[in-house]
Write a protein that holds these residues in place. Structure first.
Motif, PDB file in Angstrom:
ATOM      1  N   LYS A 150      -4.970  -3.970   6.433  1.00  0.00           N
ATOM      2  CA  LYS A 150      -4.169  -3.552   5.292  1.00  0.00           C
ATOM      3  C   LYS A 150      -4.390  -4.501   4.111  1.00  0.00           C
ATOM      4  O   LYS A 150      -4.523  -4.080   2.970  1.00  0.00           O
ATOM      5  CB  LYS A 150      -2.684  -3.547   5.658  1.00  0.00           C
ATOM      6  CG  LYS A 150      -2.265  -2.294   6.389  1.00  0.00           C
ATOM      7  CD  LYS A 150      -0.778  -2.272   6.565  1.00  0.00           C
ATOM      8  CE  LYS A 150      -0.462  -2.147   8.015  1.00  0.00           C
ATOM      9  NZ  LYS A 150       0.895  -1.858   8.348  1.00  0.00           N
ATOM     10  N   LEU A 164       0.852  -1.192   0.000  1.00  0.00           N
ATOM     11  CA  LEU A 164       0.000   0.000   0.000  1.00  0.00           C
ATOM     12  C   LEU A 164       0.888   1.243   0.000  1.00  0.00           C
ATOM     13  O   LEU A 164       1.966   1.236   0.594  1.00  0.00           O
ATOM     14  CB  LEU A 164      -0.897   0.022   1.239  1.00  0.00           C
ATOM     15  CG  LEU A 164      -1.899  -1.130   1.362  1.00  0.00           C
ATOM     16  CD1 LEU A 164      -2.670  -1.001   2.670  1.00  0.00           C
ATOM     17  CD2 LEU A 164      -2.855  -1.172   0.194  1.00  0.00           C
ATOM     18  N   PRO A 172      -2.355   3.716   5.994  1.00  0.00           N
ATOM     19  CA  PRO A 172      -1.920   2.341   6.256  1.00  0.00           C
ATOM     20  C   PRO A 172      -1.319   2.131   7.650  1.00  0.00           C
ATOM     21  O   PRO A 172      -1.588   1.113   8.282  1.00  0.00           O
ATOM     22  CB  PRO A 172      -0.885   2.099   5.157  1.00  0.00           C
ATOM     23  CG  PRO A 172      -1.360   2.938   4.020  1.00  0.00           C
ATOM     24  CD  PRO A 172      -1.962   4.167   4.652  1.00  0.00           C
ATOM     25  N   ALA A 206      -5.744  -3.925   0.351  1.00  0.00           N
ATOM     26  CA  ALA A 206      -5.018  -4.365  -0.842  1.00  0.00           C
ATOM     27  C   ALA A 206      -5.922  -5.216  -1.734  1.00  0.00           C
ATOM     28  O   ALA A 206      -5.890  -5.095  -2.966  1.00  0.00           O
ATOM     29  CB  ALA A 206      -3.773  -5.142  -0.440  1.00  0.00           C
ATOM     30  N   ARG A 230      -8.307  -2.938  -3.413  1.00  0.00           N
ATOM     31  CA  ARG A 230      -7.662  -2.203  -4.495  1.00  0.00           C
ATOM     32  C   ARG A 230      -7.589  -3.051  -5.766  1.00  0.00           C
ATOM     33  O   ARG A 230      -7.845  -2.570  -6.869  1.00  0.00           O
ATOM     34  CB  ARG A 230      -6.239  -1.799  -4.081  1.00  0.00           C
ATOM     35  CG  ARG A 230      -5.474  -1.169  -5.234  1.00  0.00           C
ATOM     36  CD  ARG A 230      -4.147  -0.586  -4.818  1.00  0.00           C
ATOM     37  NE  ARG A 230      -3.204  -1.616  -4.427  1.00  0.00           N
ATOM     38  CZ  ARG A 230      -1.988  -1.351  -3.961  1.00  0.00           C
ATOM     39  NH1 ARG A 230      -1.618  -0.100  -3.807  1.00  0.00           N
ATOM     40  NH2 ARG A 230      -1.179  -2.315  -3.624  1.00  0.00           N
ATOM     41  N   ASN A 248      -5.650   4.627  -1.705  1.00  0.00           N
ATOM     42  CA  ASN A 248      -4.964   3.442  -2.220  1.00  0.00           C
ATOM     43  C   ASN A 248      -5.838   2.667  -3.189  1.00  0.00           C
ATOM     44  O   ASN A 248      -5.355   2.156  -4.205  1.00  0.00           O
ATOM     45  CB  ASN A 248      -4.527   2.546  -1.068  1.00  0.00           C
ATOM     46  CG  ASN A 248      -3.109   2.841  -0.637  1.00  0.00           C
ATOM     47  OD1 ASN A 248      -2.171   2.538  -1.355  1.00  0.00           O
ATOM     48  ND2 ASN A 248      -2.951   3.461   0.523  1.00  0.00           N
TER      49      ASN A 248
END
Lengths: 277, 266
Positions: free
Chosen positions: B141, B88, B133, B145, B148, B97
């Motif tokens: 986290k 990230l 983050p 991810a 994302r 992100n």
């Protein structure tokens, strides 16, 4: 991993809880202020008392009150301001030019690693050559005017910024680059969106160091054949045995140094809030 | 079902200290559309290399990889990668992100924000959009991810030991979450791990790799239906049987890898 909860400042408004607690926190603030000022207060006291008691020669170290009086006179007569202005213009010009030149150059060198490998030994040599050692060269080539003074400050400020920028670019987490590449980012956008923001805190560390250097080099440069500036004031006052004026100049310089450094630290912090170590 | 991804005689060699090392050899494998395939192998067998090749992040030494019938020539937004160490951007918030992948795709600003919120919601992080983050736990986290990688809507999700750095409880939770997301989105997932339980728990099929050079030793079907609905699946006798089967396949490889390593170091 760093903890999620940031340390809160010790001072907090406590409206209802209890007077006792408010008093205690007020006491803590007073304690903190005391801890931070006691050493400086002690120095001021020694400076005032020792010359008066004859423990040191008052000719060479006049009591602080006399120095402050001299400082006030210089301020009122406008001399102090004109010298400070001359100094700050030189400092700011050299420092500003160094940022404008060194940041882009550092980005370029850091991004193209063959260039970095080629130039690194040279950069190390220059960085480790004290700027003041080269001052006579600058005077020889550029004369005694403003150009040589601004140039030497520019020179001294360039290295910390340049080296930090290069290392900022080169030490970007390779995983972030890999991840950005996996999103199909081209080199330009990779640089703009990942490398540059990642390098910003390191670049600012370089800028802070350069800021401190700009003041240090300035004074020395002004002691060599200048007609204005705080360095000139200090030197000139010493030649003319105006000792309180000399100390007034020194105090001014150290106050400016402190101020500039605090300003740069605050700026640096603003740009690296996401960095938690 | 049709083949989404095809590995054809894939091989990868590296030059290291003047010697040529074969990381992968003769990999032949098909991944079906919408399938959850797990690749499991001893450490250092080239699992991650395989994923890098599929992600277009490094070049093949031989053979080819086809996604939807087209050979992989580089990275692309049809494949999203989730890394073990999250990757990230620390100067961006959770939302920022997720928007990063959408920026790469050229999605407009307003749609980016809406999409990012939608996927934060999908991974159970609604309300955490403005966290950085460093303010999130490891599990959170990795959720960001995953969000994302899903947000720019790739067909295939590539996951490189995504839960290896997390504690056991967080990992178990994320397994169920991932299965739920997979069922909801219908993505094809290629998941890499060295954990046997993780492989059996998640994979419809589990491909077992040999130790270096990595080759496909066997592909095991794990036809367990409705995994998240089964209470304590890990204690299920069927689960135990598959676990044992893959453990047996892997044991020899792990031993071999260890002996190789000892030989190098002594």
């Amino acid at each position: 991993m760093s903890s999620v909860i940031e340390a809160r400042p010790a001072v907090r408004a406590v409206p209802v809880v209890s007077l006792n607690r408010a008093a205690r926190s007020a006491g803590r603030v007073a304690g903190a202020v005391l801890t931070r000022t006691v050493a400086i207060g002690l120095l001021a006291a020694v400076w005032e008392i020792f010359p008066r008691l004859g423990l040191v020669d008052a000719t060479f170290l006049p009591p602080l009150s006399e120095v402050l009086t001299a400082w006030w006179d210089l301020l009122v007569s406008g001399q102090l301001w004109s010298h400070t202005e001359a100094s700050l213009v030189r400092s700011a010009a050299g420092f500003g030019l160094a940022i404008v030149i060194a940041v882009p150059l550092g980005l370029l060198i850091g991004w193209y690693s063959p260039v970095a490998n080629l130039l690194n030994p040279l950069l190390e040599v220059f960085r480790n050559t004290a700027a003041l050692a080269i001052l006579p060269v600058f005077v020889l080539i550029l004369g005694l005017g403003e150009t040589s003074k601004i140039s030497i400050i520019l020179y001294g400020c360039t290295w910390p910024i340049l080296l930090n920028t290069v290392s900022g670019v080169r030490t970007v987490d390779p995983l972030l680059i890999k991840s950005a590449r996996s999103l199909g980012l081209g080199p330009v956008r990779l640089f703009q969106k990942v490398v540059l923001p990642a390098a910003v805190p390191t670049i600012f560390t370089g800028i802070r160091l350069a800021g401190a250097a700009s003041i240090l080099i300035l004074i020395a440069a002004e002691m060599v054949g200048a007609k204005a500036g705080l360095g000139y004031l200090i030197n000139y006052a010493q030649y003319n045995f105006a000792v309180p004026d000399m100390y007034a100049g020194i105090i001014t310089i150290s106050a400016i140094g402190l101020l500039v450094n605090q300003l740069l630290i605050a700026t640096e912090r603003r740009f690296s809030t996401w960095r938690t170590n | 079902m049709t083949a989404k991804i095809v590995f054809e005689n894939v091989g990868k060699t590296f030059r290291a200290r003047g010697k040529t090392v074969t990381a992968l050899q003769d990999i032949n494998l098909e991944v079906r559309d919408g399938e959850f395939l797990v690749i499991v192998g001893p450490s250092g067998c080239g699992k991650s290399t395989l994923l890098d090749l599929l992600g277009g992040l490094s070049e093949l030494s031989s053979g080819r990889i086809l996604v939807d019938g087209r050979p992989v020539t580089g990275p692309g937004l049809d494949r999203g990668i989730v890394f073990q160490q999250y990757a990230l951007l620390p100067w961006r918030t959770a939302q920022g992100n997720i928007e990063f992948g959408l920026e790469a795709k050229g999605v407009g600003r307003r749609e980016r924000a809406a999409k990012a919120r939608e996927y934060l919601d999908l991974v159970g992080l609604a309300g955490f959009h403005d966290r950085y983050p460093h303010e999130l736990s490891g599990g959170m986290k990795q959720r960001v991810a995953i969000a994302r990688s899903l947000a720019f809507d790739p067909d295939v999700l590539l996951m490189d030991e995504p839960f290896a750095a997390l504690d056991a409880q967080t990992r178990d939770g994320l397994h169920d979450e991932l299965l739920r997301i997979w069922e909801k989105t219908g993505k094809t997932i290629v998941f890499i791990t060295h954990g046997i339980e993780e492989a059996v728990y998640l994979g419809q099929r589990v491909a077992v790799l040999t130790s270096r050079p990595g080759r496909i030793k066997e592909v095991v079907d794990v036809p367990i239906d409705a995994r998240p609905a089964t209470e304590d699946l890990r204690s299920d006798p069927e689960f135990t049987r598959y676990r044992h089967e893959i453990w047996t396949l892997l044991r020899d490889e792990v031993d071999r890898a260890r002996n190789e390593e000892l030989k190098v170091h002594v």
